[in-house]
Design a protein around this motif. Structure first.
Motif, PDB file in Angstrom:
ATOM      1  N   UNK A  77       1.205  -1.019   0.039  1.00  0.00           N
ATOM      2  CA  UNK A  77      -0.325   0.215  -0.243  1.00  0.00           C
ATOM      3  C   UNK A  77       0.987   1.224   0.255  1.00  0.00           C
ATOM      4  N   UNK A  78       1.774   1.472   1.101  1.00  0.00           N
ATOM      5  CA  UNK A  78       3.209   2.168   1.192  1.00  0.00           C
ATOM      6  C   UNK A  78       3.363   2.590  -0.553  1.00  0.00           C
ATOM      7  N   UNK A  79       3.713   1.308  -0.758  1.00  0.00           N
ATOM      8  CA  UNK A  79       4.409   1.452  -2.145  1.00  0.00           C
ATOM      9  C   UNK A  79       3.819   1.991  -3.270  1.00  0.00           C
ATOM     10  N   UNK A  80       2.307   2.204  -3.609  1.00  0.00           N
ATOM     11  CA  UNK A  80       1.660   2.336  -4.552  1.00  0.00           C
ATOM     12  C   UNK A  80       1.506   3.707  -4.166  1.00  0.00           C
ATOM     13  N   UNK A  81       1.210   4.033  -3.305  1.00  0.00           N
ATOM     14  CA  UNK A  81       0.615   5.552  -2.597  1.00  0.00           C
ATOM     15  C   UNK A  81       2.533   6.289  -3.461  1.00  0.00           C
ATOM     16  N   UNK A  82       3.284   5.887  -2.462  1.00  0.00           N
ATOM     17  CA  UNK A  82       4.857   6.515  -3.711  1.00  0.00           C
ATOM     18  C   UNK A  82       5.453   6.969  -5.244  1.00  0.00           C
ATOM     19  N   UNK A  83       4.733   5.549  -5.137  1.00  0.00           N
ATOM     20  CA  UNK A  83       4.858   5.392  -6.662  1.00  0.00           C
ATOM     21  C   UNK A  83       4.055   5.908  -7.575  1.00  0.00           C
ATOM     22  N   UNK A  84       2.652   6.600  -7.235  1.00  0.00           N
ATOM     23  CA  UNK A  84       1.836   7.072  -7.233  1.00  0.00           C
ATOM     24  C   UNK A  84       1.910   8.942  -7.719  1.00  0.00           C
ATOM     25  N   UNK A  85       3.405   9.065  -6.932  1.00  0.00           N
ATOM     26  CA  UNK A  85       3.478  10.225  -6.340  1.00  0.00           C
ATOM     27  C   UNK A  85       4.431  10.770  -6.915  1.00  0.00           C
ATOM     28  N   UNK A  86       5.370  10.167  -7.888  1.00  0.00           N
ATOM     29  CA  UNK A  86       6.609  10.815  -8.403  1.00  0.00           C
ATOM     30  C   UNK A  86       6.463  11.265  -9.396  1.00  0.00           C
ATOM     31  N   UNK A  87       6.635  12.577  -9.668  1.00  0.00           N
ATOM     32  CA  UNK A  87       6.649  13.490 -10.399  1.00  0.00           C
ATOM     33  C   UNK A  87       8.759  14.228 -11.253  1.00  0.00           C
ATOM     34  N   UNK A  88       8.370  14.269 -12.188  1.00  0.00           N
ATOM     35  CA  UNK A  88      10.329  14.900 -12.665  1.00  0.00           C
ATOM     36  C   UNK A  88       9.718  16.839 -12.716  1.00  0.00           C
ATOM     37  N   UNK A  89       9.918  17.991 -12.613  1.00  0.00           N
ATOM     38  CA  UNK A  89      10.346  19.166 -13.518  1.00  0.00           C
ATOM     39  C   UNK A  89      10.797  19.217 -14.086  1.00  0.00           C
ATOM     40  N   UNK A  90      11.188  19.641 -15.023  1.00  0.00           N
ATOM     41  CA  UNK A  90      12.105  19.927 -16.433  1.00  0.00           C
ATOM     42  C   UNK A  90      11.474  21.890 -15.999  1.00  0.00           C
TER      43      UNK A  90
END
Length: 214
Positions: free
Chosen positions: A188-201
């Motif tokens: 559950x924690x893994x899904x939360x992290x993986x779905x909230x990673x962003x890249x900004x350029x």
């Protein structure tokens, strides 16, 4: 403890003796991994990897040098975007060497830290992930801040599925580390992290596809 890793505790102590009490940082890599798994998995630690808030870093740098460390950079020609990275190598990507052992520190401005942590991985390229992705842990009795098992899993998985296709050094060790992490991550924690990673350029902010980290 793996006897090859005895140097790690003294080096961590030197780092913590060099930072202000409110300094923001977190460990990644094998020190983080072994802090979670303890005695159930043994492997040699090649170096200590830390991402550190840029604020106060000149003071930290000077303190480590006074403790006998030599300053270099860990950037070399194997890195993607090497020609761009080498311009900031000695002011952002630090290697502190003492007695043949390395403490490697990348600096960044972390943002407000309330909901997310921002890390400038490459000049002009930033990643963000939830603040819950950094936790308290311990390595051989030394308390430290580190990415969580779930965040580390995302980092390893993303690396293997992207630049891992081109940088093959230590690929089998990285796969083994990922398998060990898989045994302890909270899905559950893994899904939360993986779905909230962003890249900004620049001004563009994009969500990193979760399948690259799971």
């Amino acid at each position: 403890m793996n006897l090859d890793n005895k140097w790690v505790t003294s080096t961590l102590k030197d780092f913590f003796d060099s930072i202000p009490s409110d300094q923001q940082y977190f460990c990644i890599g094998s020190v983080s991994l072994l802090s979670f798994i303890k005695n159930s998995y043994q492997r040699k630690i090649k170096d200590i990897d830390i991402i550190c808030e840029a604020k106060n870093f000149e003071t930290i740098r000077n303190s480590l040098i006074k403790l006998g460390y030599q300053q270099y950079t860990f950037i070399d020609k194997k890195f993607p975007f090497y020609n761009r990275l080498k311009k900031t190598a000695l002011s952002k990507y630090f290697r502190f060497e003492k007695k043949g052992k390395n403490l490697e520190i990348m600096t960044s401005n972390f943002g407000d830290l309330k909901e997310e942590i921002l890390v400038e991985l490459y000049p002009g390229i930033k990643f963000s992930f939830p603040s819950s992705g950094v936790i308290n842990s311990s390595f051989e009795g030394i308390s430290l801040k580190t990415v969580s098992p779930e965040t580390l899993y995302c980092i390893y998985s993303f690396g293997l599925k992207t630049w891992g296709f081109f940088v093959r050094k230590n690929i089998e060790q990285r796969k083994t580390d990922l398998q060990q992490l898989k045994k302890i991550v909270d899905k559950e924690k893994l899904n939360k992290i993986a779905n909230n990673v962003f890249i900004k350029i620049g001004k563009i902010k994009l969500k990193v596809p979760a399948f690259l980290m799971q």
